[in-house]
Design a protein around this motif. Structure first.
Motif, PDB file in Angstrom:
ATOM      1  N   GLY A 179      10.699  10.268  12.161  1.00 51.78           N
ATOM      2  CA  GLY A 179      10.322   8.932  12.604  1.00 51.78           C
ATOM      3  C   GLY A 179      11.532   8.092  12.995  1.00 51.78           C
ATOM      4  O   GLY A 179      12.663   8.376  12.607  1.00 51.78           O
ATOM      5  N   PRO A 180      11.309   7.026  13.777  1.00 50.51           N
ATOM      6  CA  PRO A 180      12.400   6.145  14.198  1.00 50.51           C
ATOM      7  C   PRO A 180      12.853   5.234  13.061  1.00 50.51           C
ATOM      8  O   PRO A 180      12.152   5.072  12.065  1.00 50.51           O
ATOM      9  N   THR A 181      14.028   4.656  13.215  1.00 53.53           N
ATOM     10  CA  THR A 181      14.549   3.691  12.248  1.00 53.53           C
ATOM     11  C   THR A 181      14.997   2.431  12.998  1.00 53.53           C
ATOM     12  O   THR A 181      15.177   2.458  14.227  1.00 53.53           O
ATOM     13  N   PRO A 182      15.233   1.327  12.285  1.00 53.81           N
ATOM     14  CA  PRO A 182      15.767   0.126  12.941  1.00 53.81           C
ATOM     15  C   PRO A 182      17.151   0.338  13.546  1.00 53.81           C
ATOM     16  O   PRO A 182      17.574  -0.443  14.410  1.00 53.81           O
ATOM     17  N   CYS A 183      17.880   1.345  13.086  1.00 48.81           N
ATOM     18  CA  CYS A 183      19.133   1.744  13.720  1.00 48.81           C
ATOM     19  C   CYS A 183      18.743   2.688  14.856  1.00 48.81           C
ATOM     20  O   CYS A 183      18.586   3.895  14.653  1.00 48.81           O
ATOM     21  N   THR A 184      18.537   2.147  16.053  1.00 50.30           N
ATOM     22  CA  THR A 184      17.765   2.809  17.097  1.00 50.30           C
ATOM     23  C   THR A 184      18.343   4.135  17.581  1.00 50.30           C
ATOM     24  O   THR A 184      17.617   4.941  18.170  1.00 50.30           O
ATOM     25  N   GLU A 185      19.632   4.379  17.337  1.00 49.12           N
ATOM     26  CA  GLU A 185      20.198   5.649  17.781  1.00 49.12           C
ATOM     27  C   GLU A 185      19.858   6.796  16.839  1.00 49.12           C
ATOM     28  O   GLU A 185      20.124   7.962  17.154  1.00 49.12           O
ATOM     29  N   PHE A 186      19.258   6.491  15.682  1.00 47.99           N
ATOM     30  CA  PHE A 186      18.996   7.506  14.669  1.00 47.99           C
ATOM     31  C   PHE A 186      17.518   7.581  14.302  1.00 47.99           C
ATOM     32  O   PHE A 186      16.866   6.549  14.111  1.00 47.99           O
ATOM     33  N   PHE A 234      26.680  -2.412  16.939  1.00 50.65           N
ATOM     34  CA  PHE A 234      25.761  -3.396  16.371  1.00 50.65           C
ATOM     35  C   PHE A 234      25.301  -4.333  17.479  1.00 50.65           C
ATOM     36  O   PHE A 234      26.086  -4.719  18.352  1.00 50.65           O
ATOM     37  N   GLY A 235      24.013  -4.724  17.412  1.00 50.70           N
ATOM     38  CA  GLY A 235      23.516  -5.715  18.333  1.00 50.70           C
ATOM     39  C   GLY A 235      23.950  -7.110  17.911  1.00 50.70           C
ATOM     40  O   GLY A 235      24.609  -7.306  16.889  1.00 50.70           O
ATOM     41  N   ALA A 236      23.584  -8.094  18.708  1.00 51.15           N
ATOM     42  CA  ALA A 236      23.907  -9.482  18.382  1.00 51.15           C
ATOM     43  C   ALA A 236      23.189  -9.905  17.106  1.00 51.15           C
ATOM     44  O   ALA A 236      22.096  -9.397  16.787  1.00 51.15           O
ATOM     45  N   ALA A 237      23.790 -10.835  16.375  1.00 51.86           N
ATOM     46  CA  ALA A 237      23.155 -11.353  15.169  1.00 51.86           C
ATOM     47  C   ALA A 237      21.806 -11.967  15.508  1.00 51.86           C
ATOM     48  O   ALA A 237      21.636 -12.609  16.549  1.00 51.86           O
ATOM     49  N   VAL A 238      20.844 -11.759  14.622  1.00 57.50           N
ATOM     50  CA  VAL A 238      19.478 -12.250  14.809  1.00 57.50           C
ATOM     51  C   VAL A 238      19.276 -13.522  13.989  1.00 57.50           C
ATOM     52  O   VAL A 238      19.790 -13.642  12.873  1.00 57.50           O
ATOM     53  N   ASP A 239      18.545 -14.491  14.551  1.00 57.87           N
ATOM     54  CA  ASP A 239      18.246 -15.719  13.823  1.00 57.87           C
ATOM     55  C   ASP A 239      17.323 -15.425  12.648  1.00 57.87           C
ATOM     56  O   ASP A 239      16.367 -14.647  12.774  1.00 57.87           O
ATOM     57  N   VAL A 240      17.584 -16.064  11.505  1.00 59.80           N
ATOM     58  CA  VAL A 240      16.733 -15.915  10.323  1.00 59.80           C
ATOM     59  C   VAL A 240      16.534 -17.279   9.679  1.00 59.80           C
ATOM     60  O   VAL A 240      17.310 -18.208   9.900  1.00 59.80           O
ATOM     61  N   ASP A 241      15.502 -17.385   8.869  1.00 48.96           N
ATOM     62  CA  ASP A 241      15.263 -18.621   8.128  1.00 48.96           C
ATOM     63  C   ASP A 241      16.391 -18.847   7.121  1.00 48.96           C
ATOM     64  O   ASP A 241      16.919 -17.892   6.546  1.00 48.96           O
ATOM     65  N   VAL A 251      21.087  -7.880   7.132  1.00 48.82           N
ATOM     66  CA  VAL A 251      20.721  -6.983   8.228  1.00 48.82           C
ATOM     67  C   VAL A 251      20.562  -7.753   9.537  1.00 48.82           C
ATOM     68  O   VAL A 251      20.828  -7.210  10.613  1.00 48.82           O
ATOM     69  N   ALA A 252      20.161  -9.026   9.449  1.00 47.48           N
ATOM     70  CA  ALA A 252      20.065  -9.840  10.654  1.00 47.48           C
ATOM     71  C   ALA A 252      21.446 -10.063  11.260  1.00 47.48           C
ATOM     72  O   ALA A 252      21.618 -10.044  12.480  1.00 47.48           O
ATOM     73  N   TRP A 253      22.451 -10.272  10.415  1.00 47.29           N
ATOM     74  CA  TRP A 253      23.827 -10.414  10.911  1.00 47.29           C
ATOM     75  C   TRP A 253      24.278  -9.138  11.610  1.00 47.29           C
ATOM     76  O   TRP A 253      25.091  -9.176  12.546  1.00 47.29           O
ATOM     77  N   CYS A 254      23.716  -8.002  11.185  1.00 40.48           N
ATOM     78  CA  CYS A 254      24.063  -6.709  11.767  1.00 40.48           C
ATOM     79  C   CYS A 254      23.180  -6.339  12.969  1.00 40.48           C
ATOM     80  O   CYS A 254      23.227  -5.204  13.432  1.00 40.48           O
ATOM     81  N   GLY A 255      22.362  -7.284  13.417  1.00 43.17           N
ATOM     82  CA  GLY A 255      21.579  -7.062  14.618  1.00 43.17           C
ATOM     83  C   GLY A 255      20.180  -6.520  14.408  1.00 43.17           C
ATOM     84  O   GLY A 255      19.457  -6.239  15.365  1.00 43.17           O
ATOM     85  N   ARG A 256      19.767  -6.384  13.140  1.00 41.00           N
ATOM     86  CA  ARG A 256      18.408  -5.931  12.838  1.00 41.00           C
ATOM     87  C   ARG A 256      17.443  -7.121  12.797  1.00 41.00           C
ATOM     88  O   ARG A 256      17.854  -8.252  12.581  1.00 41.00           O
ATOM     89  N   LYS A 257      16.169  -6.825  12.965  1.00 38.87           N
ATOM     90  CA  LYS A 257      15.135  -7.848  12.856  1.00 38.87           C
ATOM     91  C   LYS A 257      14.344  -7.634  11.563  1.00 38.87           C
ATOM     92  O   LYS A 257      13.448  -6.793  11.518  1.00 38.87           O
ATOM     93  N   PRO A 258      14.665  -8.367  10.501  1.00 41.99           N
ATOM     94  CA  PRO A 258      13.986  -8.141   9.208  1.00 41.99           C
ATOM     95  C   PRO A 258      12.521  -8.587   9.266  1.00 41.99           C
ATOM     96  O   PRO A 258      12.137  -9.365  10.115  1.00 41.99           O
TER      97      PRO A 258
END
Length: 204
Positions: A45-52, A180-187, A197-204
């Motif tokens: 299955g896919p992971t949030p780390c899209t290359e893996f 890493f992708g751009a940092a994602v906005d979080v509450d 993980v948002a700082w690392c470009g993931r969408k929690p």
């Protein structure tokens, strides 16, 4: 709820007196438990780390363990592969446990924290390298857990150490050339692991 940009001040800095080797081993242990809980049908299955995929990310973590041990013995980690492609599904635990033992042995001397180690992005003290690898294991544990429906018991200190390391290593702006992708906005009141993980470009 209003979204704000993830900022470098949203998680308290960890205790500087703590032994970063212990934090690294805790992060490795949590990653090991998370990989061990992956069901056979989830490996592709896919992971949030899209290359893996889950499988490839698990292979990557075994390779990172081997790199950490090699660095502790004075080696240049760029000479080792980034994934362990030689493992069958039934060989994960044995390979993981063997690599962990190598890390423990190679990092047993506290003097390693002051030695200069060679990482893919440059040469840094062992203490800083331990924090970098703690962050890598913590973020990738989240990747695997998210991909496989697991809810790890996150250690607040490990998340804080990881967040501080990623803030030092990753700019808030463009990250051209970085994996890493751009940092994602979080509450502002989001859980610390989500802010990491948002700082690392993931969408929690």
């Amino acid at each position: 709820m209003t979204q704000i940009q993830n900022t470098p001040h949203s998680v308290d800095a960890p205790d500087a007196a703590a032994d970063p080797r212990q934090a690294l081993l805790k992060a490795i242990a949590l990653a090991g438990r998370t990989v061990a809980a992956v069901r056979p049908e989830q490996f592709d299955g896919p992971t949030p780390c899209t290359e893996f995929t889950v499988r490839r990310l698990a292979e990557h973590l075994v390779a990172v363990l081997r790199r950490i041990a090699f660095a502790g013995r004075g080696g240049d980690v760029t000479s080792l592969p980034t994934t362990a492609d030689d493992l069958a599904d039934t060989e994960w635990q044995e390979a993981w446990d063997a690599a962990v033992r190598e890390v423990e042995a190679a990092w047993a001397d506290p003097a390693i924290l002051q030695r200069t180690l060679t990482l893919p992005f440059g040469s840094i003290p062992g203490a800083a390298a331990a924090a970098v690898w703690t962050s890598e294991f913590t973020v990738h544990t989240w990747d695997i857990a998210t991909a496989t429906g697991q809810l790890p018991d996150w250690d607040a200190e490990l998340v804080a150490i990881s967040y501080a390391a990623m803030q030092r290593g990753l700019p808030a702006g463009p990250r051209d050339g970085a994996p890493f992708g751009a940092a994602v906005d979080v509450d502002p009141d989001a859980p610390a692991i989500d802010r990491l993980v948002a700082w690392c470009g993931r969408k929690p």
